[in-house]
Design a protein around this motif. Sequence first.
Motif, PDB file in Angstrom:
ATOM      1  N   SER A 128     -40.828 -34.468   2.604  1.00 44.70           N
ATOM      2  CA  SER A 128     -42.043 -34.399   3.406  1.00 44.70           C
ATOM      3  C   SER A 128     -43.087 -35.332   2.810  1.00 44.70           C
ATOM      4  CB  SER A 128     -42.592 -32.967   3.455  1.00 44.70           C
ATOM      5  OG  SER A 128     -43.082 -32.587   2.184  1.00 44.70           O
ATOM      6  N   LEU A 129     -44.030 -35.697   3.648  1.00 37.52           N
ATOM      7  CA  LEU A 129     -45.122 -36.544   3.190  1.00 37.52           C
ATOM      8  C   LEU A 129     -45.931 -35.814   2.125  1.00 37.52           C
ATOM      9  CD1 LEU A 129     -46.737 -39.161   3.404  1.00 37.52           C
ATOM     10  CD2 LEU A 129     -48.026 -38.128   5.291  1.00 37.52           C
ATOM     11  N   PHE A 130     -46.161 -34.519   2.318  1.00 34.52           N
ATOM     12  CA  PHE A 130     -46.900 -33.727   1.329  1.00 34.52           C
ATOM     13  C   PHE A 130     -46.228 -33.800  -0.036  1.00 34.52           C
ATOM     14  CE2 PHE A 130     -47.152 -29.771  -1.099  1.00 34.52           C
ATOM     15  CZ  PHE A 130     -48.506 -29.779  -1.414  1.00 34.52           C
ATOM     16  N   ALA A 157     -47.926 -35.548  -3.184  1.00 34.99           N
ATOM     17  CA  ALA A 157     -48.310 -34.643  -4.276  1.00 34.99           C
ATOM     18  C   ALA A 157     -47.609 -35.021  -5.570  1.00 34.99           C
ATOM     19  CB  ALA A 157     -47.992 -33.197  -3.902  1.00 34.99           C
ATOM     20  N   LEU A 158     -46.313 -35.331  -5.469  1.00 34.72           N
ATOM     21  CA  LEU A 158     -45.546 -35.644  -6.670  1.00 34.72           C
ATOM     22  C   LEU A 158     -45.766 -37.066  -7.178  1.00 34.72           C
ATOM     23  CD1 LEU A 158     -42.211 -33.753  -5.924  1.00 34.72           C
ATOM     24  CD2 LEU A 158     -44.199 -32.996  -7.255  1.00 34.72           C
ATOM     25  N   SER A 159     -46.560 -37.831  -6.472  1.00 32.97           N
ATOM     26  CA  SER A 159     -46.953 -39.142  -6.999  1.00 32.97           C
ATOM     27  C   SER A 159     -48.427 -39.145  -7.428  1.00 32.97           C
ATOM     28  CB  SER A 159     -46.676 -40.255  -5.988  1.00 32.97           C
ATOM     29  OG  SER A 159     -47.345 -40.024  -4.777  1.00 32.97           O
ATOM     30  N   ILE A 160     -49.253 -38.393  -6.729  1.00 31.15           N
ATOM     31  CA  ILE A 160     -50.677 -38.345  -7.066  1.00 31.15           C
ATOM     32  C   ILE A 160     -50.920 -37.539  -8.344  1.00 31.15           C
ATOM     33  CG2 ILE A 160     -52.916 -37.428  -6.314  1.00 31.15           C
ATOM     34  CD1 ILE A 160     -52.051 -38.209  -3.419  1.00 31.15           C
ATOM     35  N   ILE A 161     -50.233 -36.415  -8.487  1.00 34.27           N
ATOM     36  CA  ILE A 161     -50.495 -35.548  -9.651  1.00 34.27           C
ATOM     37  C   ILE A 161     -50.178 -36.242 -10.979  1.00 34.27           C
ATOM     38  CG2 ILE A 161     -49.906 -33.382 -10.808  1.00 34.27           C
ATOM     39  CD1 ILE A 161     -49.633 -32.154  -7.962  1.00 34.27           C
ATOM     40  N   PRO A 162     -49.000 -36.857 -11.152  1.00 34.88           N
ATOM     41  CA  PRO A 162     -48.787 -37.541 -12.439  1.00 34.88           C
ATOM     42  C   PRO A 162     -49.743 -38.715 -12.644  1.00 34.88           C
ATOM     43  CG  PRO A 162     -46.861 -37.802 -11.023  1.00 34.88           C
ATOM     44  CD  PRO A 162     -47.795 -36.874 -10.330  1.00 34.88           C
ATOM     45  N   SER A 163     -50.083 -39.382 -11.551  1.00 38.01           N
ATOM     46  CA  SER A 163     -51.067 -40.465 -11.658  1.00 38.01           C
ATOM     47  C   SER A 163     -52.399 -39.918 -12.165  1.00 38.01           C
ATOM     48  CB  SER A 163     -51.268 -41.137 -10.290  1.00 38.01           C
ATOM     49  OG  SER A 163     -50.075 -41.722  -9.833  1.00 38.01           O
ATOM     50  N   ALA A 164     -52.807 -38.776 -11.627  1.00 43.87           N
ATOM     51  CA  ALA A 164     -54.055 -38.138 -12.061  1.00 43.87           C
ATOM     52  C   ALA A 164     -53.974 -37.714 -13.530  1.00 43.87           C
ATOM     53  CB  ALA A 164     -54.369 -36.932 -11.183  1.00 43.87           C
ATOM     54  N   ILE A 188     -45.426 -46.686  -2.981  1.00 46.75           N
ATOM     55  CA  ILE A 188     -43.985 -46.601  -2.785  1.00 46.75           C
ATOM     56  C   ILE A 188     -43.588 -45.226  -2.248  1.00 46.75           C
ATOM     57  CG2 ILE A 188     -41.755 -46.561  -4.001  1.00 46.75           C
ATOM     58  CD1 ILE A 188     -42.879 -48.851  -5.767  1.00 46.75           C
ATOM     59  N   SER A 189     -44.165 -44.175  -2.800  1.00 47.51           N
ATOM     60  CA  SER A 189     -43.852 -42.826  -2.318  1.00 47.51           C
ATOM     61  C   SER A 189     -44.265 -42.638  -0.860  1.00 47.51           C
ATOM     62  CB  SER A 189     -44.559 -41.778  -3.191  1.00 47.51           C
ATOM     63  OG  SER A 189     -44.070 -41.829  -4.496  1.00 47.51           O
ATOM     64  N   TYR A 190     -45.442 -43.122  -0.519  1.00 46.14           N
ATOM     65  CA  TYR A 190     -45.919 -43.016   0.858  1.00 46.14           C
ATOM     66  C   TYR A 190     -44.998 -43.792   1.806  1.00 46.14           C
ATOM     67  CZ  TYR A 190     -48.712 -43.710   5.025  1.00 46.14           C
ATOM     68  OH  TYR A 190     -49.121 -43.767   6.333  1.00 46.14           O
ATOM     69  N   LYS A 191     -44.716 -45.031   1.463  1.00 49.68           N
ATOM     70  CA  LYS A 191     -43.877 -45.871   2.328  1.00 49.68           C
ATOM     71  C   LYS A 191     -42.482 -45.272   2.498  1.00 49.68           C
ATOM     72  CE  LYS A 191     -46.623 -49.401   3.164  1.00 49.68           C
ATOM     73  NZ  LYS A 191     -47.000 -49.863   4.476  1.00 49.68           N
ATOM     74  N   ASN A 192     -41.901 -44.766   1.414  1.00 54.52           N
ATOM     75  CA  ASN A 192     -40.580 -44.133   1.519  1.00 54.52           C
ATOM     76  C   ASN A 192     -40.616 -42.888   2.397  1.00 54.52           C
ATOM     77  OD1 ASN A 192     -38.513 -45.598   0.139  1.00 54.52           O
ATOM     78  ND2 ASN A 192     -39.589 -45.175  -1.764  1.00 54.52           N
ATOM     79  N   SER A 193     -41.720 -42.189   2.384  1.00 55.43           N
ATOM     80  CA  SER A 193     -41.826 -40.961   3.157  1.00 55.43           C
ATOM     81  C   SER A 193     -41.945 -41.226   4.651  1.00 55.43           C
ATOM     82  CB  SER A 193     -43.037 -40.157   2.681  1.00 55.43           C
ATOM     83  OG  SER A 193     -43.139 -38.972   3.385  1.00 55.43           O
ATOM     84  N   ILE A 194     -42.580 -42.311   5.021  1.00 49.23           N
ATOM     85  CA  ILE A 194     -42.798 -42.572   6.459  1.00 49.23           C
ATOM     86  C   ILE A 194     -41.699 -43.428   7.084  1.00 49.23           C
ATOM     87  CG2 ILE A 194     -45.289 -42.256   6.304  1.00 49.23           C
ATOM     88  CD1 ILE A 194     -45.526 -45.356   6.492  1.00 49.23           C
ATOM     89  N   LEU A 195     -40.858 -44.042   6.257  1.00 46.79           N
ATOM     90  CA  LEU A 195     -39.792 -44.883   6.807  1.00 46.79           C
ATOM     91  C   LEU A 195     -38.583 -44.066   7.209  1.00 46.79           C
ATOM     92  CD1 LEU A 195     -39.932 -47.997   4.473  1.00 46.79           C
ATOM     93  CD2 LEU A 195     -40.806 -47.776   6.786  1.00 46.79           C
TER      94      LEU A 195
END
Length: 143
Positions: free
Chosen positions: A95-97, A101-108, A136-143
């Motif tokens: 899912s997009l969520f 979430a799993l890319s934003i949290i470690p970045s934060a 990359i996470s966003y693009k993979n999620s929407i493709l």
Amino acid sequence: MDWLNIYGLFILVVIMIPNIIYAIKCKDGFQNKFENKTLELFEQISRFGSFGFMVINVLYFGFWFDNALSVYLTVNGFLVSLYCIIWFACGKSESLFKALALSIIPSAIFIFSGIMLLHIPLIIFSILFAVCHITISYKNSIL
């Protein structure tokens, strides 16, 4: 905290646990649908830079206010817990969520840690990692 950040090492170990479990359970691994070699290269360089500078203190000034260690541990503890909860709650779902979430949290976690320690290389690598990894996470999620 001289050259080794034991707290940063512990944080890395804990956020890697769900990733290792995923790699063991899903032998096929992650399918990268978004193929941008330049972005992927910068993501990997910045990922390992962020990992390294979470543990190794080079060009850092240390905590810059009273009780900063408590704030560092509390906020990172919350973020790491949230990361693990989302990993296990979302399971194998795509899912997009989950992707964001799993890319934003470690970045934060990396950016926050760099700011709290006034750790210049960690700040630089973590910002680059955030941009690349979230994209990359966003693009993979929407493709």
